[in-house]
Design an enzyme around this catalytic site. Structure first.
Site, PDB file in Angstrom:
ATOM      1  N   TYR A 110      -1.724   8.336   4.485  1.00 36.80           N
ATOM      2  CA  TYR A 110      -2.995   7.791   3.801  1.00 36.80           C
ATOM      3  C   TYR A 110      -3.667   9.280   2.889  1.00 36.80           C
ATOM      4  CZ  TYR A 110      -7.632   6.635   1.940  1.00 36.80           C
ATOM      5  OH  TYR A 110      -8.762   6.513   1.121  1.00 36.80           O
ATOM      6  N   ASP A 157      -0.360   5.030   1.082  1.00 33.76           N
ATOM      7  CA  ASP A 157      -1.005   5.242  -0.028  1.00 33.76           C
ATOM      8  C   ASP A 157      -1.027   6.784  -0.432  1.00 33.76           C
ATOM      9  OD1 ASP A 157      -2.905   5.535  -2.284  1.00 33.76           O
ATOM     10  OD2 ASP A 157      -4.356   4.573  -1.058  1.00 33.76           O
ATOM     11  N   HIS A 206      -5.799  -3.121  -2.492  1.00 38.63           N
ATOM     12  CA  HIS A 206      -4.475  -2.767  -2.609  1.00 38.63           C
ATOM     13  C   HIS A 206      -3.428  -4.138  -2.160  1.00 38.63           C
ATOM     14  CE1 HIS A 206      -4.580   1.809  -2.818  1.00 38.63           C
ATOM     15  NE2 HIS A 206      -5.751   1.225  -2.480  1.00 38.63           N
TER      16      HIS A 206
END
Length: 609
Positions: free
Chosen positions: A157, A196, A297
């Site tokens: 992330y 991500d 998301h």
């Protein structure tokens, strides 16, 4: 086999959305995703707050990385279906600094070398200094590395650029990630990076990327320039999902929920599955899942072939190159199933509050109460009255007494605090502010009526006639103390007096002369209670939509109106952020007006009419 990645934006908020709120366990949520390896980002929890059902699903092995200092922030997790694949090794972070206790041995580590700060060109911060190590970069719970034999999985992330001061942190994390992948490749390993990345790879991955002003300067941003150099054909990593959809537009994975951007698919693609060249033959398909809600998301995934044929004609089966029939006893030490709190070696705090686990001292224990034992007041058994004694009945004062007491508050001494008195056969009187909660032995099972707090006035006291005598000229006598029932009767008596006063013609005439006409009152109340009519936006002439400020500050709670049309490519952000020739009037215009201004205009219009 399917590998899935999803930024869930909080593991505790996910079950609040459909369809996840229809499942009774976290195991069912994982099963619904229909993937063998599930990677989550933004768990937003901590090890101490992690529930057992999330940490130990029945058929999945879980691995977690939490931030070192910030609770409920970032965090990543990997779930591996133990029926199809078993992890071999696991590490937390990218730098190798984060170690369990005791530290991992050389056999437990995935690689032999790790990124070093003095070997990498890092971006300096606003003070011109660069980090001497990666402890801060790796301390926010942003990376997990799992060895599955065929490939090494890295779930990340990456930091978001919330401000200009945060940009060096973001770039340096990207550089550390790239260096770790290169070191694994130098050791002959294939790598799959999921998560991500918080960067758009091309203008095709941005909702405003087609605009001329953005296309010309798209790669001027340092993060986009780094990502462009890391991806093929320039770099070593391949965007697996884009490989199957090379020219697909609006394939976005993230939307701004504050402006309801998902309704018009006004988003960006910042979630990726990146692979090294050796994994490409195994990839069968890849796509996004925008229909799955529950976060800002959406999930992305790739499917692997069950078997492939090499260039040399050799057939390889996935079940032969992946550890499938592993032993749960040999799991990596980072697995949640091997945590002390779940291995029976360490007790959780929640265990002391579960039903059936209450501790009762034995009858011969010195803690067992006896009739001759004097227990402290805060002992739980003190709530039970002694049946050998009678409780004190404490009456409450009447309204006139309360008003005189409040009037004399400036000259008299404050009431003494409530004390626990020893019972006596005679009836005792205590100050009005006292409130005793003892019960008699005969009525121990009955709930005592709720008593007014000390110094609290009844509604009838506001309608009582003022006394002519000096407020402190009278003395309080025991006869002024009434029972609790008088408080209930006084409100009823007040209602009767008010009803009788309305029957008096003189009082009716006075009430009629002091109030406006019925039609005027009705119109005034209708105007006051009527909902505010939204204004029309200036471009479309359509009723605007009301919003409320939620950001902390002086304007929090205030209402304002914006154009009711949805956002979309080229919507009007304002002259400072959007060129006039690039504005698309099919979407939201830049109309804005405070709710107070709208009410003021409506009031002036009503007064003029």
């Amino acid at each position: 086999m399917r590998i899935l990645s999803w930024n869930i934006n909080g593991v505790r908020t996910l079950p609040q959305y459909h369809p996840w709120n229809t499942f009774t366990s976290f195991q069912a949520i994982l099963e619904h995703l229909k993937a063998d390896i599930i990677c989550f980002q933004e768990m937003k929890t901590s090890r101490s707050n992690l529930s057992r059902c999330v940490a130990l699903p029945d058929d999945f092995e879980a691995f977690f990385s939490f931030p070192q200092n910030k609770g409920g922030y970032s965090g990543v997790a990997v779930y591996a279906n133990s029926r199809t694949v078993i992890p071999l090794r696991a590490e937390e972070g990218l730098s190798g600094i984060l170690q369990p206790k005791p530290p991992l041995t050389s056999d437990d580590r995935i690689s032999r070398s790790y990124p070093c700060a003095h070997e990498i060109e890092l971006m300096p911060d606003e003070h011109g200094s660069t980090p001497s190590d990666f402890a801060a970069l790796d301390g926010e719970g942003r990376a997990l590395i799992i060895d599955f034999g065929l490939f090494v999985l890295i779930n990340v992330y990456c930091p978001n650029e919330t401000s200009d001061a945060r940009l060096p942190f973001k770039i340096n994390f990207h550089v550390m990630l790239q260096d770790r992948v290169e070191k694994l490749m130098n050791e002959g390993r294939e790598v799959v990076v999921v998560g991500d990345i918080n960067v758009c790879a091309t203008p095709l991955d941005h909702c405003d990327g087609h605009l001329a002003s953005n296309t010309a300067t798209f790669y001027d941003h340092p993060a986009r320039a780094w990502f462009h150099r890391w991806l093929s054909p320039i770099g070593c990593m391949t965007d697996a999902v884009r490989t199957f959809w090379p020219g697909r537009k609006a394939m976005y994975t993230c939307w701004n929920t504050k402006i309801s951007a998902r309704e018009t698919n006004y988003g960006t693609r910042v979630d990726y599955i990146l692979v090294t060249p050796g994994i490409l033959p195994w990839i069968k398909h890849g796509d996004i899942q925008p229909s799955l809600k529950g976060s800002d998301h959406c999930p992305i995934y790739i499917d692997l072939h069950d078997e492939i044929t090499t260039d040399a004609g050799e057939r390889l089966f996935l079940r032969d190159v992946l550890p499938i029939n592993g032993n749960r006893e040999d799991l990596p030490r980072l697995a949640a199933r091997r945590w002390e709190e779940y291995s029976g070696k360490q007790k959780l705090l929640s265990m002391f509050f579960e039903k059936g686990n209450k501790l009762h001292p034995p009858s011969n224990s010195p803690l067992s109460p006896t009739p001759d034992t004097q227990l402290p007041r805060d002992y739980s058994g003190a709530a039970q009255p002694d049946h050998t004694q009678s409780a004190i009945v404490i009456p409450l004062p009447n309204p006139s007494l309360s008003s005189r007491n409040s009037a004399c508050a400036s000259t008299s001494q404050p009431p003494e605090p409530s004390l626990q008195l020893n019972p006596t056969p005679s009836r005792q009187t205590v100050p009005p502010a006292s409130s005793t909660k003892r019960k008699s032995s005969d009525n121990a099972a009955k709930k005592a009526p709720k008593k007014l707090k000390g110094g609290q006035s009844k509604i009838s006291s506001f309608f009582a006639q003022p006394t002519v005598s000096h407020p402190c000229s009278q003395e309080i006598s025991p006869s002024d103390v009434t029972d609790y029932q008088d408080y209930i009767d006084s409100d009823h008596q007040l209602a009767l007096e008010l009803a009788a006063s309305l029957e008096n013609p003189l009082s009716q005439d006075l009430a009629t002369s002091a109030t406006p006409s019925a039609s005027q009152s009705k119109a005034a109340w209708s105007q006051l209670m009527a909902p505010i009519q939204p204004p029309n936006c200036l471009v479309h002439g359509e009723p605007a939509k009301e919003h409320t400020v939620t950001k902390p500050g002086s304007n929090k709670g205030k209402t304002f109106f914006l154009c009711s049309r949805p956002v979309g490519p080229g919507y009007d952000k304002g002259k400072s952020e959007r060129l006039r020739e690039e504005v698309d009037h099919r979407y939201r215009c830049n109309f804005f007006k405070w709710g107070n201004d709208v009410r003021r205009e409506a009031k002036d219009k009503f007064s003029a009419s």
